[in-house]
Design a protein around this motif. Structure first.
Motif, PDB file in Angstrom:
ATOM      1  N   ARG A 337       0.943  -1.194   0.137  1.00  0.00           N
ATOM      2  CA  ARG A 337       0.102  -0.114   0.130  1.00  0.00           C
ATOM      3  C   ARG A 337       0.976   1.135   0.164  1.00  0.00           C
ATOM      4  N   VAL A 338       0.590   2.267  -0.993  1.00  0.00           N
ATOM      5  CA  VAL A 338       1.173   3.349  -0.807  1.00  0.00           C
ATOM      6  C   VAL A 338       0.765   4.125   0.242  1.00  0.00           C
ATOM      7  N   ASP A 361      -4.775  -1.540  -1.800  1.00  0.00           N
ATOM      8  CA  ASP A 361      -3.740  -2.080  -1.003  1.00  0.00           C
ATOM      9  C   ASP A 361      -2.419  -2.495  -1.866  1.00  0.00           C
ATOM     10  N   ASP A 362      -2.419  -2.699  -3.116  1.00  0.00           N
ATOM     11  CA  ASP A 362      -1.668  -3.047  -3.804  1.00  0.00           C
ATOM     12  C   ASP A 362      -1.201  -2.282  -5.020  1.00  0.00           C
ATOM     13  N   ARG A 363      -2.014  -1.124  -5.155  1.00  0.00           N
ATOM     14  CA  ARG A 363      -1.977  -0.194  -6.325  1.00  0.00           C
ATOM     15  C   ARG A 363      -2.488   0.951  -6.192  1.00  0.00           C
ATOM     16  N   ILE A 364      -2.098   2.006  -7.012  1.00  0.00           N
ATOM     17  CA  ILE A 364      -2.791   3.221  -7.112  1.00  0.00           C
ATOM     18  C   ILE A 364      -3.237   3.337  -8.916  1.00  0.00           C
ATOM     19  N   ASP A 376      -2.057  15.284 -28.595  1.00  0.00           N
ATOM     20  CA  ASP A 376      -1.465  14.846 -27.054  1.00  0.00           C
ATOM     21  C   ASP A 376      -0.373  13.976 -27.227  1.00  0.00           C
ATOM     22  N   THR A 377       0.311  13.482 -28.157  1.00  0.00           N
ATOM     23  CA  THR A 377       1.399  12.639 -28.097  1.00  0.00           C
ATOM     24  C   THR A 377       2.539  13.108 -27.304  1.00  0.00           C
ATOM     25  N   GLU A 378       3.439  12.313 -26.536  1.00  0.00           N
ATOM     26  CA  GLU A 378       4.367  12.730 -25.952  1.00  0.00           C
ATOM     27  C   GLU A 378       4.255  13.705 -24.568  1.00  0.00           C
ATOM     28  N   LYS A 379       3.005  13.636 -24.198  1.00  0.00           N
ATOM     29  CA  LYS A 379       2.703  14.524 -23.071  1.00  0.00           C
ATOM     30  C   LYS A 379       2.836  13.671 -21.906  1.00  0.00           C
ATOM     31  N   ARG A 380       3.858  13.985 -21.057  1.00  0.00           N
ATOM     32  CA  ARG A 380       4.175  12.996 -20.176  1.00  0.00           C
ATOM     33  C   ARG A 380       3.461  13.244 -18.922  1.00  0.00           C
ATOM     34  N   ILE A 381       3.145  11.884 -18.223  1.00  0.00           N
ATOM     35  CA  ILE A 381       2.358  11.800 -16.710  1.00  0.00           C
ATOM     36  C   ILE A 381       3.310  11.545 -15.995  1.00  0.00           C
ATOM     37  N   GLU A 382       3.297  12.157 -14.810  1.00  0.00           N
ATOM     38  CA  GLU A 382       4.348  12.252 -13.840  1.00  0.00           C
ATOM     39  C   GLU A 382       3.517  11.814 -12.319  1.00  0.00           C
ATOM     40  N   VAL A 383       3.634  10.870 -11.886  1.00  0.00           N
ATOM     41  CA  VAL A 383       3.139  10.520 -10.443  1.00  0.00           C
ATOM     42  C   VAL A 383       4.132  10.166  -9.477  1.00  0.00           C
ATOM     43  N   VAL A 384       4.149  10.788  -8.366  1.00  0.00           N
ATOM     44  CA  VAL A 384       4.986  10.723  -7.337  1.00  0.00           C
ATOM     45  C   VAL A 384       4.150  10.108  -6.086  1.00  0.00           C
ATOM     46  N   PHE A 385       4.948   9.168  -5.579  1.00  0.00           N
ATOM     47  CA  PHE A 385       4.239   8.490  -4.203  1.00  0.00           C
ATOM     48  C   PHE A 385       5.247   7.792  -3.475  1.00  0.00           C
ATOM     49  N   GLU A 386       4.946   7.568  -1.974  1.00  0.00           N
ATOM     50  CA  GLU A 386       5.966   7.036  -1.216  1.00  0.00           C
ATOM     51  C   GLU A 386       5.382   5.645  -0.795  1.00  0.00           C
ATOM     52  N   VAL A 387       6.324   4.696  -0.870  1.00  0.00           N
ATOM     53  CA  VAL A 387       5.884   3.260  -0.741  1.00  0.00           C
ATOM     54  C   VAL A 387       7.160   2.220  -0.245  1.00  0.00           C
TER      55      VAL A 387
END
Length: 540
Positions: A337-338, A361-364, A376-387
């Protein structure tokens, strides 16, 4: 038959079969031609024998030629069932314990008169040790996103089924090449490769002599256009749920091979016991239009020094064109869990709180405005999390999908998603070795299971580290005299964070007396065994 004939008559059964009886006899009315002197032998499918003498294979050979000497020995690769010069049975009928056999050989030993074999019969019972079924390459006409796979069948105890897949975007998965005079290999077609490979001798391009054909050709997987065979799917996870509507696709296993792809091939391996066999009756696939030409991702950092929570940045770069269905959801498998989801950005702009941010519990799963089309090509998606990462080499597998059609999910490919990082990887390495069990604690350290609804239970929490495969782990509670008070077995699991509740009652369901109790968590795995302990207090 020529009196001087002392060579093996060789029968190739075509596959390794469970055999336990062989009969040999002459024609009716020709009983005097029975075989008094013979060697009856067998060899399994694992023997390094080529299927016919006119071809060559590295590490394999045909049966040895037997000399005409009176003391000539048979080929040592053959397991002799019987060798005799005093047989008086017109019908040779030999039974032996069931064994895997691909080759049967019959050799007359120094015959002194005319003899004949009109018929050789081979009998067996049970299932073969292993069967492999491989489909033709299936063409779906265009690249599609593979989402799920499921089947109907059974895997009785002691048996095993392995289902594998591979996908690609060219008509066949191999590249063929032939060695030239320059020493380099040049591309050839499949027919030329087979002709050279199967030739016992061919002209050597480096001399006036000849060489074995297989020395001059190569067959390699076309890794630019095809995936390797996937790991075996979990049989239980892929079983069709007969209680659910087929169209719901609430069952099935996540498709493991590269997607999107136009071509698909299945391989199914069955491993029966002697008397029981597994089965698969049908295989079904869930697939649809690709959400993107490719969804490329990487994570940073890719190394941790301990099993504590760390902050990770997950970047995805989609390659979109007209015709792709697009996506507005990104799912990241985290195994545990994140603890905190710190940021979600698209094209460097923070995504608003009104969009989905679901910590499971095991993903976001995170949401954002739909990315679709070339704009929309090459538009980066950035997700920052703590786990915390609890297993060495844990892969943070990602899936892109649309909220309009959540069943069609396209897997994120490892690669160069951003110039900020140079990892090109979705896997994180943790310290090797160390403890299998960590962070063992009771919350709260003291509780009062008196039924008043307040502080009636204790939560025992622990980490299982470094395990890639599911293994059982057992939580046991003892009193201070060492007597077992309660045993709480968990479902088998791999690396992750686990929690078990204890209500202060023993195996008979009675409340335990106040005092201090010892709890243990035990894990037995290929990496070793470990037992960790802690204490909890019961007060009234």
């Amino acid at each position: 038959v020529n009196h001087g004939w002392i060579k093996n008559a060789i029968i190739n059964l075509g596959w390794e079969l469970p055999i336990n009886r062989i009969r040999v006899f002459p024609r009716p009315s020709f009983e005097d031609n029975f075989l008094p002197w013979f060697e009856l032998g067998v060899a399994s499918g694992s023997a390094p024998i080529i299927d016919r003498p006119s071809i060559a294979r590295r590490g394999q050979r045909w049966f040895y030629e037997i000399s005409r000497g009176l003391t000539a020995k048979n080929d040592p690769i053959i397991d002799i069932i019987e060798s005799t010069t005093e047989n008086l049975d017109v019908v040779v009928d030999r039974r032996f314990p069931t064994r895997p056999v691909k080759w049967v050989t019959l050799r007359p030993i120094n015959p002194e008169r005319t003899w004949e074999v009109a018929e050789l019969q081979v009998f067996g019972e049970g299932y073969v040790r292993q069967t492999v079924y491989r489909t033709d390459i299936l063409d779906f006409g265009r690249p599609v996103a593979w989402s799920k796979i499921r089947w109907e069948g059974a895997e009785p105890e002691g048996t095993r089924v392995e289902v594998r897949t591979r996908t690609g975007n060219t008509e066949q998965p191999f590249r063929y090449s032939r060695k030239q005079r320059t020493g380099q290999f040049a591309s050839v077609d499949r027919r030329e490769y087979n002709d050279v490979f199967n030739a016992v001798t061919v002209a050597d391009p480096f001399s006036s002599g000849s060489t074995r054909g297989f020395e001059l050709v190569k067959k390699e997987v076309d890794t630019e256009n095809w995936s390797f065979w996937s790991p075996a799917y979990d049989f239980a996870a892929g079983l069709r749920d007969a209680t659910a509507p087929p169209s719901a696709w609430t069952d099935g296993a996540t498709f493991l091979s590269k997607s999107p792809a136009r071509y698909l091939q299945f391989e199914v391996l069955f491993f029966p016991t002697g008397e029981t066999a597994p089965r698969i009756e049908r295989i079904e696939l869930l697939f649809g239009d690709s959400v993107a030409d490719a969804v490329i991702g990487e994570i940073s950092p890719t190394v941790t020094t301990d099993f504590q929570p760390h902050t990770f940045t997950y970047v995805v770069r989609p390659i979109l064109r007209e015709g792709n269905s697009g996506f507005d959801r990104l799912e990241i498998a985290t195994a545990t869990r994140v603890e905190r989801l710190l940021s979600v950005k698209v094209d460097d702009a923070e995504v608003g709180e009104e969009f989905l941010r679901d910590i499971q519990d095991d993903r976001i799963v995170v949401g954002f405005d739909k990315l679709v089309g070339s704009e929309d090509t090459e538009k980066r998606i950035e997700v920052v999390f703590e786990v915390p990462v609890l297993r060495f080499g844990q892969k943070f597998t990602g899936f892109a999908f649309s909220s309009d059609d959540p069943d069609i999910r396209q897997q994120v490919e490892e690669g160069n998603a951003t110039l900020r990082f140079s990892t090109n990887s979705l896997s994180v390495k943790t310290p090797r070795g160390g403890e299998l069990i960590g962070e063992l604690k009771a919350i709260p350290a003291a509780f009062s299971p008196n039924g008043d609804g307040v502080n009636d239970q204790v939560l025992i929490q622990y980490q299982i580290r470094a395990l890639g495969n599911s293994v059982p782990h057992v939580l046991t509670l003892y009193d201070l005299a060492g007597r077992v008070v309660r045993r709480l077995e968990t479902e088998p699991g791999a690396a992750g964070v686990y929690e078990r509740e204890w209500n202060g009652r023993d195996e008979a369901g009675k409340r335990v007396p106040p005092g201090t109790y010892v709890y243990t968590v035990k894990v037995e795995a290929d990496l070793g065994k470990q037992l960790n302990t802690g204490t909890v207090s019961v007060v009234y």
